[in-house]
Design a protein around this motif. Structure first.
Motif, mmCIF file in Angstrom:
data_model
loop_
_atom_site.group_PDB
_atom_site.id
_atom_site.type_symbol
_atom_site.label_atom_id
_atom_site.label_comp_id
_atom_site.label_asym_id
_atom_site.label_seq_id
_atom_site.Cartn_x
_atom_site.Cartn_y
_atom_site.Cartn_z
ATOM 1 N N GLY A 1 0.815 -1.214 0.000
ATOM 2 C CA GLY A 1 0.000 0.000 0.000
ATOM 3 C C GLY A 1 0.841 1.252 0.000
ATOM 4 N N ASP A 2 0.270 2.333 -0.531
ATOM 5 C CA ASP A 2 0.941 3.646 -0.576
ATOM 6 C C ASP A 2 2.283 3.575 -1.292
ATOM 7 N N GLY A 3 2.395 2.726 -2.304
ATOM 8 C CA GLY A 3 3.613 2.625 -3.085
ATOM 9 C C GLY A 3 4.709 1.791 -2.451
ATOM 10 N N LYS A 4 4.461 1.253 -1.255
ATOM 11 C CA LYS A 4 5.463 0.424 -0.585
ATOM 12 C C LYS A 4 5.330 -1.025 -1.057
ATOM 13 N N PHE A 5 6.467 -1.708 -1.206
ATOM 14 C CA PHE A 5 6.440 -3.082 -1.678
ATOM 15 C C PHE A 5 7.768 -3.763 -1.370
ATOM 16 N N TYR A 6 7.755 -5.086 -1.529
ATOM 17 C CA TYR A 6 9.003 -5.846 -1.473
ATOM 18 C C TYR A 6 8.882 -7.026 -2.433
ATOM 19 N N ILE A 7 9.996 -7.661 -2.727
ATOM 20 C CA ILE A 7 10.029 -8.807 -3.628
ATOM 21 C C ILE A 7 10.128 -10.086 -2.801
ATOM 22 N N SER A 8 9.316 -11.072 -3.146
ATOM 23 C CA SER A 8 9.348 -12.343 -2.431
ATOM 24 C C SER A 8 9.258 -13.510 -3.394
ATOM 25 N N ALA A 9 9.923 -14.600 -3.036
ATOM 26 C CA ALA A 9 9.629 -15.868 -3.691
ATOM 27 C C ALA A 9 8.213 -16.281 -3.307
ATOM 28 N N VAL A 10 7.579 -17.072 -4.160
ATOM 29 C CA VAL A 10 6.217 -17.554 -3.908
ATOM 30 C C VAL A 10 6.272 -19.074 -3.839
ATOM 31 N N TYR A 11 5.673 -19.631 -2.777
ATOM 32 C CA TYR A 11 5.817 -21.060 -2.507
ATOM 33 C C TYR A 11 4.509 -21.845 -2.618
ATOM 34 N N GLY A 12 3.379 -21.152 -2.754
ATOM 35 C CA GLY A 12 2.128 -21.874 -2.857
ATOM 36 C C GLY A 12 0.964 -20.964 -3.170
ATOM 37 N N TYR A 13 -0.133 -21.577 -3.596
ATOM 38 C CA TYR A 13 -1.356 -20.836 -3.923
ATOM 39 C C TYR A 13 -2.560 -21.718 -3.615
ATOM 40 N N TYR A 14 -3.546 -21.146 -2.872
ATOM 41 C CA TYR A 14 -4.761 -21.876 -2.533
ATOM 42 C C TYR A 14 -5.970 -20.942 -2.577
ATOM 43 N N GLU A 15 -7.130 -21.525 -2.839
ATOM 44 C CA GLU A 15 -8.355 -20.730 -2.980
ATOM 45 C C GLU A 15 -9.346 -20.949 -1.844
#
Length: 241
Positions: free
Chosen positions: A8-22
């Motif tokens: 939010g407000d232009g703040k961010f970071y980079i991360s590896a992604v390890y999973g996805y669920y719905e």
């Protein structure tokens, strides 16, 4: 897989992604539609990369759909994914994740495997489109330019065309084209036409890269009725907002 994690407000970071669920459970069509927007989540690092967390795809409890994650590297070659598109990296599974994600202390041997998988990754914030994988990465990050419009168009002194796209969900995008440049933006001129894109296609063919303001296009289908760009080179920059 790697992503820009919007805070939010232009703040961010980079991360590896390890999973996805719905975790969709609703029976009613409308309730299921809402679940498909607001319930999906990803398994990522926290900002300090000290523990794994669940991170919802969109900002919860918002009327508008606001992405919280922008996938910038879509590679899932080491994932195990089911027919619904849910899954995770091959050394984890759903039961294992659920057993420790909410715990105060997470298993160090698992965190070490995650760190090893992430080791050596360097985020390129201005990648050039050279391969089909590059195209796929841009499609993921940009949402195929849905709701985008060109807010700035500048032909620079060296012949490079600079574009800035606003309206993309979760970000703005800068794009550069150069080398045997050809383009036509008249069909999206806001003085006369609707400037907003519904989707886009990026094509690599015969040494050129194309960007067209329509989905599932081919080079042969491009006419003056489309907003399109053609050049030897194309690069872009994602600006989270």
């Amino acid at each position: 897989m790697h992503a820009i994690i919007r805070q939010g407000d232009g703040k961010f970071y980079i991360s590896a992604v390890y999973g996805y669920y719905e975790d969709n459970t609703a029976i009613d069509d409308y309730d299921r539609y809402l679940e498909q927007i607001y319930k999906p989540y990803w398994i990522i690092w926290d900002p300090e990369k000290k523990r794994l967390i669940r991170w919802q795809t969109t900002v919860p409890d918002e009327i508008h759909i606001i992405p919280q994650i922008l996938i910038v590297d879509s590679d899932t070659t080491n994932w195990v994914i089911d027919e619904k598109g849910e899954g995770c990296v091959n050394f984890l599974n759903r039961a294992l994740l659920d057993s420790f994600l909410d715990a105060e202390e997470q298993p160090e041997e698992i965190l070490e495997k995650c760190r090893a998988m992430d080791a050596g990754y360097v985020y390129d914030d201005t990648p050039e489109i050279k391969t089909e994988k590059d195209i796929k990465n841009l499609e993921w990050a940009s949402g195929s330019f849905h709701d985008a419009h060109i807010s700035k168009e500048e032909l620079q002194e060296d012949g490079t065309l600079y574009l800035r796209f606003d309206g993309v969900w979760g970000c703005e995008i800068e794009v550069w084209f150069w080398g045997d440049l050809e383009y036509d933006t008249s069909s999206r001129d806001p003085k006369f036409e609707d400037p907003y894109w519904f989707g886009a296609t990026v094509i690599l063919q015969d040494g050129f890269v194309y960007l067209v303001d329509e989905e599932n296009m081919t080079v042969e289908q491009i006419t003056s009725g489309y907003c399109y760009f053609k050049a030897r080179h194309m690069k872009y920059h994602i600006i989270p907002n």
